[in-house]
Design a protein around this motif. Structure first.
Motif, PDB file in Angstrom:
ATOM      1  N   THR A   1      24.792 -11.618 -33.449  1.00 51.79           N
ATOM      2  CA  THR A   1      23.523 -11.478 -34.149  1.00 51.79           C
ATOM      3  C   THR A   1      23.494 -12.341 -35.395  1.00 51.79           C
ATOM      4  O   THR A   1      22.515 -13.043 -35.679  1.00 51.79           O
ATOM      5  CB  THR A   1      23.280 -10.004 -34.531  1.00 51.79           C
ATOM      6  OG1 THR A   1      23.276  -9.211 -33.347  1.00 51.79           O
ATOM      7  CG2 THR A   1      21.958  -9.845 -35.259  1.00 51.79           C
TER       8      THR A   1
ATOM      9  N   GLU B   1      21.080 -15.466 -36.207  1.00 51.62           N
ATOM     10  CA  GLU B   1      20.247 -15.454 -37.413  1.00 51.62           C
ATOM     11  C   GLU B   1      20.402 -16.764 -38.181  1.00 51.62           C
ATOM     12  O   GLU B   1      19.413 -17.371 -38.611  1.00 51.62           O
ATOM     13  CB  GLU B   1      20.655 -14.271 -38.286  1.00 51.62           C
ATOM     14  CG  GLU B   1      19.833 -14.107 -39.545  1.00 51.62           C
ATOM     15  CD  GLU B   1      20.267 -12.895 -40.344  1.00 51.62           C
ATOM     16  OE1 GLU B   1      19.884 -12.817 -41.526  1.00 51.62           O
ATOM     17  OE2 GLU B   1      20.993 -12.034 -39.794  1.00 51.62           O
TER      18      GLU B   1
ATOM     19  N   GLN C   1      13.082 -12.335 -40.325  1.00 50.74           N
ATOM     20  CA  GLN C   1      14.183 -11.934 -41.197  1.00 50.74           C
ATOM     21  C   GLN C   1      14.239 -10.414 -41.325  1.00 50.74           C
ATOM     22  O   GLN C   1      15.317  -9.813 -41.291  1.00 50.74           O
ATOM     23  CB  GLN C   1      14.027 -12.579 -42.571  1.00 50.74           C
ATOM     24  CG  GLN C   1      15.205 -12.312 -43.507  1.00 50.74           C
ATOM     25  CD  GLN C   1      16.522 -12.801 -42.926  1.00 50.74           C
ATOM     26  OE1 GLN C   1      16.671 -13.973 -42.613  1.00 50.74           O
ATOM     27  NE2 GLN C   1      17.489 -11.891 -42.781  1.00 50.74           N
TER      28      GLN C   1
ATOM     29  N   PHE D   1      15.720  -9.141 -38.190  1.00 50.53           N
ATOM     30  CA  PHE D   1      17.186  -9.273 -38.220  1.00 50.53           C
ATOM     31  C   PHE D   1      17.794  -8.188 -39.105  1.00 50.53           C
ATOM     32  O   PHE D   1      18.813  -7.579 -38.736  1.00 50.53           O
ATOM     33  CB  PHE D   1      17.594 -10.649 -38.745  1.00 50.53           C
ATOM     34  CG  PHE D   1      17.385 -11.778 -37.782  1.00 50.53           C
ATOM     35  CD1 PHE D   1      17.912 -11.728 -36.498  1.00 50.53           C
ATOM     36  CD2 PHE D   1      16.661 -12.905 -38.153  1.00 50.53           C
ATOM     37  CE1 PHE D   1      17.718 -12.779 -35.603  1.00 50.53           C
ATOM     38  CE2 PHE D   1      16.469 -13.957 -37.270  1.00 50.53           C
ATOM     39  CZ  PHE D   1      16.999 -13.894 -35.998  1.00 50.53           C
TER      40      PHE D   1
END
Length: 395
Positions: A11, A15, A121, A124
């Motif tokens: 992840t 990102e 964002q 995430f």
């Protein structure tokens, strides 16, 4: 099975990759004047602002709307404006009309990008890890944006290269070094080989289905055809002799009245070509660029050779220096054995285009770094010149 720690790191990697790739699209457009963002000279070339909007729409449509609870769409009308060809997602502006869209403005589209990036964002931050289906979609979206980065560079060149002032995109554009070594043929023996993607990492669905192919003895050139060599074809009357051309290719020659690759101009008996640095003297040692399948095949016929098949290209790729130009093959774009389209809109990504197109292999100077691999299957119609395409010979 992946552990939680492995998924969490994946992840974080995605990102960081997201931010890097999204920023690179903006970097590509930084040298443009505001007027450059809207131009669409031909149907195949999309305005730069449309690329910026479409790639943003992809993340909004396929990730934020279905998976980010409470997400508010930036503008409901953008689905109609920035959908490219996804029938499953709904109606859209036809491709030829993208250049007629004075609104949304360039400023609106940059605001749209900022909004979606901020929401991504938050997405995430909210997730301890991304589930496998979401991570897969995100990887697809990132590779999709890298494809559009290449199209941005290609389309910008077409837009500026068809301006009568031949304005440079970047006056200090750095050209890949052109060192012409002798052409040698690399031999491969008859046998059964395997092609197609294997291993871990990302690939597109059309690369899957690793399978065996039988190949007869073949030889493939260790380098691409140069401008100097292609110029010999031109000066020998290559565009005037129908025997070198496919019937459709000869019709294209007569209809288009072309007598050289795209962006070549003969000025005061000197060959020039348009580049990202503006109009420049033709570098005779550089690989020929912006030739279509018809031209590539005609040149190969003139030399008494042919284009490699995509299987031959992939089998020999480890012994080739590739990446300067997308390389035409003699293979039609068709599914590998066992290919099945994914369900929903994602299934429209590649499978629906498997007709009337030819396969290209490799990558080019316009490709985003690390985006290609030897199993990558690019595809275009035979008449297309605007991509960074070249010629590798085989026999």
């Amino acid at each position: 099975m992946k552990t939680t720690d492995t998924i969490s790191k994946h992840t974080i990697d995605l990102e960081e990759k997201y931010r890097k790739i999204r920023n690179h699209s903006v970097h590509i457009c930084a040298p443009l004047a505001i007027e450059d963002y809207v131009v669409q000279p031909i149907a195949d070339v999309s305005p730069p602002k449309w690329h910026l909007g479409h790639t943003t729409w992809f993340f909004e449509t396929f990730l934020l709307i279905p998976y980010f609870t409470g997400y508010q769409v930036f503008d409901p009308q953008y689905n109609y404006v920035f959908n490219s060809y996804y029938e499953t997602v709904g109606a859209r502006v036809i491709r030829t009309d993208r250049g007629n869209l004075s609104r949304p403005s360039v400023a609106d589209i940059y605001q749209y990008r900022s909004y979606v990036d901020e929401q991504m964002q938050l997405f995430f931050d909210q997730k301890f890890h991304l589930s496998e289906p979401i991570a897969t979609l995100l990887e697809l979206g990132l590779n999709h944006e890298q494809q559009h980065q290449e199209l941005l560079i290609t389309d910008i060149k077409y837009i500026l290269g068809h301006n009568p002032l031949f304005p440079p995109y970047l006056e200090d554009y750095i050209f890949p070094a052109a060192e012409l070594k002798s052409m040698e043929m690399i031999s491969f023996g008859e046998g059964i080989y395997e092609i197609g993607f294997e291993g871990t990492g990302f690939c597109f669905d059309n690369e899957c289905g690793r399978h065996r192919v039988y190949l007869a003895d073949f030889e493939i050139a260790n380098r691409l055809v140069s401008n100097r060599e292609y110029l010999e074809f031109i000066e020998a009357g290559g565009y005037l002799e129908f025997n070198h051309w496919h019937a459709e290719g000869w019709d294209w020659v007569k209809t288009s009245q072309r007598r050289s690759p795209l962006y070549w101009h003969q000025i005061s008996n000197q060959w020039m070509h348009y580049t990202h640095a503006g109009l420049q003297e033709l570098d005779l040692n550089a690989p020929v660029n912006h030739v279509n399948f018809y031209e590539a095949t005609a040149y190969a016929n003139w030399k008494g050779m042919r284009l490699p098949t995509e299987a031959e290209w992939e089998i020999s790729a480890d012994q080739l220096n590739w990446g300067e130009r997308w390389e035409w093959t003699g293979s039609a774009y068709l599914p590998y054995p066992g290919f099945k389209k994914e369900a929903g809109a994602v299934g429209e990504y590649n499978g629906k285009f498997m007709v009337n197109q030819m396969v290209l292999r490799g990558s080019s100077e316009a490709s985003s770094q690390g985006h290609s691999r030897k199993t990558y299957r690019n595809f275009f119609h035979a008449h297309h010149q605007w991509q960074f395409t070249g010629i590798r010979l085989a026999k």
